[in-house]
Design a protein around this motif. Structure first.
Motif, short mmCIF file in Angstrom:
data_model
loop_
_atom_site.label_atom_id
_atom_site.label_comp_id
_atom_site.label_asym_id
_atom_site.label_seq_id
_atom_site.Cartn_x
_atom_site.Cartn_y
_atom_site.Cartn_z
N LYS A 135 -22.01 2.21 26.67
CA LYS A 135 -21.87 0.79 26.29
C LYS A 135 -21.65 -0.08 27.52
O LYS A 135 -22.24 -1.17 27.64
CB LYS A 135 -20.72 0.63 25.30
CG LYS A 135 -21.01 1.18 23.91
CD LYS A 135 -19.89 0.86 22.94
CE LYS A 135 -20.23 1.36 21.54
NZ LYS A 135 -19.16 1.03 20.57
N VAL A 193 -24.95 -0.44 29.40
CA VAL A 193 -25.87 -1.35 28.71
C VAL A 193 -25.46 -2.80 28.95
O VAL A 193 -26.31 -3.67 29.22
CB VAL A 193 -25.93 -1.04 27.20
CG1 VAL A 193 -26.72 -2.11 26.46
CG2 VAL A 193 -26.56 0.33 26.96
N SER A 251 -26.75 -7.97 21.83
CA SER A 251 -26.14 -7.09 22.84
C SER A 251 -25.39 -5.94 22.18
O SER A 251 -25.50 -4.77 22.59
CB SER A 251 -25.18 -7.89 23.73
OG SER A 251 -24.49 -7.04 24.61
N GLN A 309 -26.20 -1.84 22.43
CA GLN A 309 -25.19 -0.87 22.87
C GLN A 309 -25.05 0.26 21.86
O GLN A 309 -25.06 1.45 22.21
CB GLN A 309 -23.84 -1.56 23.05
CG GLN A 309 -23.79 -2.63 24.13
CD GLN A 309 -22.57 -3.51 23.97
OE1 GLN A 309 -21.47 -3.02 23.65
NE2 GLN A 309 -22.73 -4.81 24.19
N LEU A 359 -14.74 -1.34 23.62
CA LEU A 359 -15.48 -1.56 24.86
C LEU A 359 -14.48 -1.81 25.98
O LEU A 359 -13.31 -2.11 25.74
CB LEU A 359 -16.39 -2.78 24.72
CG LEU A 359 -17.35 -2.81 23.53
CD1 LEU A 359 -18.06 -4.15 23.49
CD2 LEU A 359 -18.34 -1.68 23.64
#
Length: 419
Positions: free
Chosen positions: A232, A235, A307, A311, A339
């Motif tokens: 994540k 990305v 986004s 991810q 995250l």
């Protein structure tokens, strides 16, 4: 009150020229040379370290920061004259980015060299690798020029082949123009990724189908659970690099083995549809057909959407194709959707952002429902574009809480700047 305009980030500075000499070879004259260099050439900063014990002796490092390759090479000449005034033979270690294949340094730079070039073992606590150059000063100067020029002009891993890739690594494709933004200033993002997630990161120049010659491959390898957690963050960094550099295409591109295409798609497309559904309806397209699977070792998978969906889809693709060690059940396991990002904060404001007994940062965490921590001390190599010391601030949580936490932090910094 100062007005601020939104503008594209400044270009990433060049990798500094980092040299090290046996400590006994550096005397007081080097300090005088330092000031002469700063006065004479277009050098932003020149730092001479204290003595550093390394396996075969004690060394001192010289860091030369400049966006001008010519200024760094002119500085090198003065330094060599000061360290070896008799202009005979000598030895110098030069640092290069850890992302670069050491064998390519030897192959590219040893031709026509009258002395020896040796790749040294990694030094614990140092993010860069070193090459030791021994010989006549003219040969040393020539080799340092070639190695440093190679480091800043070439992509990391200069002559890669797709067949050399770890088959079980998670691979992304990124335009070569975005690589420096992805790696961060001096490779700081890659170093932090390695430290935080215990993964190996290789960046390679693409050669041959299905990639374009202007593409690079980012390969993540390591323990399955470590790679999965790092995806994540990778990305997010890729998407930011694409956005900041103005790349015409914002699609996330994943590279997989052609032999894995059917496994990813599943019977009647069931698996890829499930991945799309579970990742917030990401649009996933496998650029393959039966002929491609026969003739190409690798296939590109395009992922479009928000986004967050990109991810999540990238993580699901990795889970489906690369089965890791069986996880051990544990109570109160962390949220899989958590995250973690980092932002740089001016060092002078950190104490006031934290507050007495942490009351200020606790208030931000409470409002944003996220976790915030600061690097204990600034790293000398990390500076703002104005040359000020910065510290890394780590913000973790879900995408909404991180966004709110960063917004509140920036508001507090803006208030402190206006005081």
């Amino acid at each position: 009150m100062r007005s601020r305009s939104r503008s594209r980030s400044p270009p990433i500075p060049q990798f500094p020229l980092i040299l090290s000499f046996p400590a006994l070879n550096l005397n007081e004259d080097i300090t005088q040379v330092k000031y002469e260099i700063i006065k004479k050439f277009d050098v932003d900063r020149l730092h001479i370290s204290d003595e550093v014990p390394i396996a075969d002796g004690t060394y001192r490092f010289i860091y030369i920061y400049s966006d001008s390759l010519r200024a760094k090479l002119d500085s090198l000449k003065l330094i060599l004259e000061a360290v070896y005034p008799e202009r005979g033979t000598g030895e110098v270690n030069i640092s290069f980015q850890n992302l670069i294949d050491p064998n390519s340094i030897i192959k590219h730079c040893s031709r026509g060299h009258g002395g020896t070039i040796q790749i040294l073992p990694e030094i614990k606590g140092f993010p860069e690798r070193q090459a030791k150059i021994v010989g006549r000063l003219t040969d040393i100067e020539k080799s340092i020029k070639e190695i440093h020029g190679f480091s800043i002009d070439k992509r990391p891993s200069p002559e890669p082949k797709l067949s050399d890739l770890d088959k079980n690594s998670m691979k992304f494709i990124i335009p070569e123009d975005c690589v420096s933004k992805f790696t961060g200033r001096g490779g700081v993002f890659v170093r932090r990724l390695k430290a935080d997630y215990e993964v190996e990161v290789k960046i390679m120049n693409c050669q041959g189908s299905p990639c374009k010659d202007t593409d690079n491959i980012i390969a993540l390898s390591g323990k399955h659970r470590h790679v999965k957690k790092s995806i994540k963050q990778v990305v997010i960094q890729i998407l930011e690099a694409l956005d900041v550099t103005g790349a015409p295409e914002q699609t996330l591109k994943v590279l997989i083995m052609s032999a894995h295409v059917k496994e990813l798609i599943g019977p009647q497309g069931s698996i890829i549809k499930d991945i799309s559904k579970k990742s917030g309806n990401a649009k996933i397209k496998v650029l393959s057909d039966s002929e491609t699977e026969k003739n190409q070792e690798f296939t590109i998978v395009n992922i479009d959407g928000s986004s967050e969906s990109k991810q999540a889809a990238a993580c699901k693709v990795y889970e489906v194709l690369y089965k890791g060690e069986k996880p051990v059940p544990r109570p109160n396991s962390p949220d899989e959707d958590e995250l973690k990002i980092f932002v740089s904060v001016p060092d002078q404001y950190v104490a006031r952002l934290i507050g007495k007994n942490g009351e200020n940062v606790k208030a931000i965490m409470s409002k944003a429902k996220c976790k915030i921590s600061f690097q204990k001390a600034p790293i000398d190599e990390l500076r703002s574009t104005e040359g000020e010391k910065v510290r890394m601030c780590y913000v973790s949580g879900n995408s909404y809480s991180i966004s709110k936490g960063v917004k509140l932090l920036l508001e507090q910094i803006s208030k402190l700047e206006s005081i």
